[in-house]
Design a protein around this motif. Structure first.
Motif, short mmCIF file in Angstrom:
data_model
loop_
_atom_site.label_atom_id
_atom_site.label_comp_id
_atom_site.label_asym_id
_atom_site.label_seq_id
_atom_site.Cartn_x
_atom_site.Cartn_y
_atom_site.Cartn_z
N HIS A 170 0.85 -1.19 0.00
CA HIS A 170 0.00 0.00 0.00
C HIS A 170 0.89 1.24 0.00
O HIS A 170 1.90 1.29 0.71
N VAL A 171 0.50 2.24 -0.78
CA VAL A 171 1.24 3.51 -0.81
C VAL A 171 0.23 4.63 -0.59
O VAL A 171 -0.78 4.72 -1.29
N VAL A 172 0.51 5.49 0.39
CA VAL A 172 -0.36 6.61 0.73
C VAL A 172 0.36 7.90 0.38
O VAL A 172 1.50 8.12 0.81
N LEU A 173 -0.30 8.76 -0.40
CA LEU A 173 0.29 10.03 -0.83
C LEU A 173 -0.58 11.17 -0.30
O LEU A 173 -1.79 11.20 -0.56
N THR A 174 0.03 12.10 0.45
CA THR A 174 -0.76 13.17 1.04
C THR A 174 -0.30 14.53 0.51
O THR A 174 0.78 14.67 -0.06
N GLY A 175 -1.15 15.54 0.75
CA GLY A 175 -0.83 16.91 0.38
C GLY A 175 -1.89 17.51 -0.53
O GLY A 175 -2.60 16.80 -1.24
N ARG A 176 -1.98 18.83 -0.48
CA ARG A 176 -2.94 19.54 -1.32
C ARG A 176 -2.62 19.38 -2.81
O ARG A 176 -1.49 19.08 -3.18
N ASN A 177 -3.63 19.65 -3.62
CA ASN A 177 -3.45 19.76 -5.08
C ASN A 177 -2.81 18.53 -5.69
O ASN A 177 -1.83 18.63 -6.44
N ALA A 178 -3.36 17.36 -5.39
CA ALA A 178 -2.85 16.13 -6.00
C ALA A 178 -2.95 16.23 -7.52
O ALA A 178 -3.94 16.72 -8.06
N LYS A 179 -1.93 15.75 -8.18
CA LYS A 179 -1.90 15.79 -9.66
C LYS A 179 -3.00 14.88 -10.23
O LYS A 179 -3.28 13.81 -9.68
N PRO A 180 -3.61 15.30 -11.34
CA PRO A 180 -4.65 14.46 -11.97
C PRO A 180 -4.18 13.05 -12.28
O PRO A 180 -4.95 12.09 -12.18
N GLU A 181 -2.90 12.91 -12.65
CA GLU A 181 -2.39 11.58 -12.98
C GLU A 181 -2.44 10.64 -11.77
O GLU A 181 -2.71 9.44 -11.93
N LEU A 182 -2.18 11.18 -10.58
CA LEU A 182 -2.26 10.37 -9.36
C LEU A 182 -3.70 10.01 -9.03
O LEU A 182 -4.01 8.88 -8.65
N ILE A 183 -4.57 11.01 -9.16
CA ILE A 183 -5.99 10.76 -8.88
C ILE A 183 -6.54 9.70 -9.82
O ILE A 183 -7.31 8.82 -9.42
N GLU A 184 -6.12 9.74 -11.08
CA GLU A 184 -6.62 8.79 -12.07
C GLU A 184 -6.20 7.36 -11.74
O GLU A 184 -6.99 6.42 -11.87
N MET A 185 -4.96 7.17 -11.29
CA MET A 185 -4.48 5.81 -11.06
C MET A 185 -4.80 5.28 -9.67
O MET A 185 -4.72 4.08 -9.43
N ALA A 186 -5.17 6.14 -8.74
CA ALA A 186 -5.37 5.73 -7.35
C ALA A 186 -6.58 4.82 -7.20
O ALA A 186 -7.55 4.89 -7.96
N ASP A 187 -6.52 3.97 -6.18
CA ASP A 187 -7.65 3.11 -5.82
C ASP A 187 -8.60 3.83 -4.87
O ASP A 187 -9.80 3.55 -4.85
N LEU A 188 -8.07 4.72 -4.05
CA LEU A 188 -8.86 5.43 -3.05
C LEU A 188 -8.38 6.88 -3.02
O LEU A 188 -7.19 7.14 -2.83
N VAL A 189 -9.29 7.81 -3.22
CA VAL A 189 -8.97 9.24 -3.18
C VAL A 189 -9.95 9.92 -2.24
O VAL A 189 -11.17 9.77 -2.38
N THR A 190 -9.42 10.66 -1.27
CA THR A 190 -10.25 11.43 -0.35
C THR A 190 -9.83 12.88 -0.42
O THR A 190 -8.64 13.19 -0.31
N GLU A 191 -10.80 13.77 -0.59
CA GLU A 191 -10.52 15.20 -0.59
C GLU A 191 -11.04 15.81 0.70
O GLU A 191 -12.25 15.77 0.98
#
Length: 211
Positions: A170-191
């Motif tokens: 599992h890889v967790v990426l945090t921080g504002r303004n996530a890049k669209p490419e990360l959002i597209e490939m992610a399994d779980l996205v929380t804003e």
């Protein structure tokens, strides 16, 4: 003579209706859960202007520790801070959780772009090593989205490494303004949505809440 008003059901009738309703919900949930059998390592993104992105990531790190799962943290921005989570993990759980504080503070604090880029690259090199190690079950990349936002890191390279990670990591990426490419490939996205924040009312960051 008008009809008398109908009496409402008593406590027993209300309880029976509630039990029947919950039984239907449980049956529907059980049917849905029967279709969920697979497991995989997830790409998880916490983004948005609201507070709680890193806090949620560290919550999952503690869950991993509780399950005896080796895990790791790489901090890209707040590495210079003396945070509570850093104290806890390095003091009590170093055998299960590696902690790498690679950042030197927010870019307006260092005021040195080349230095910020070098720190981000060093953090990413360590992150790659950890992500590709199948023994490490979760890697938290704290505030990496900020480094990506300022183009200190190449998002295409990050995406490529995430695609090649071991299947159960599992890889967790945090921080504002996530890049669209990360959002597209992610399994779980929380804003995280900002509704109110004490900073706007003149309250500074405090131990136990922000760090």
């Amino acid at each position: 003579m008008p009809n008398a008003p109908q009496c409402q059901g008593g406590p027993l009738e209300d309880a029976a209706r509630h039990a029947a309703k919950m039984a239907k919900i449980k049956a529907a949930r059980d049917r849905m859960m029967e279709t969920k059998e697979g497991e995989k390592g997830l790409i998880i993104v916490h983004t948005g202007a609201g507070k709680g992105k890193s806090s949620s990531g560290f919550g999952m790190i503690l869950r991993c520790i509780a399950h005896g799962m080796p895990c790791a943290v790489v901090q890209f921005i707040k590495g210079a801070w003396d945070t509570g989570e850093r104290r806890l993990l390095t003091t009590h759980f170093a055998e299960l959780c590696q902690f790498h504080a690679m950042g030197e503070g927010f870019t307006w604090e260092t005021q040195d772009k080349d230095r910020d880029i070098a720190a981000a690259r060093a953090g990413w090199e360590k992150a790659k090593e950890l992500i590709l190690d199948p023994e490490v079950r979760m890697v938290l990349l704290d505030e990496i989205n900020i480094a990506l936002r300022y183009d200190y890191l190449d998002v295409a390279e990050v995406v490529a490494v995430l695609r090649d990670k071991p299947p159960m990591t599992h890889v967790v990426l945090t921080g504002r303004n996530a890049k669209p490419e990360l959002i597209e490939m992610a399994d779980l996205v929380t804003e995280m949505t900002l509704v109110k924040h004490p900073f706007r009312g003149g309250i500074k960051a405090q131990p136990g809440v922000e760090f």
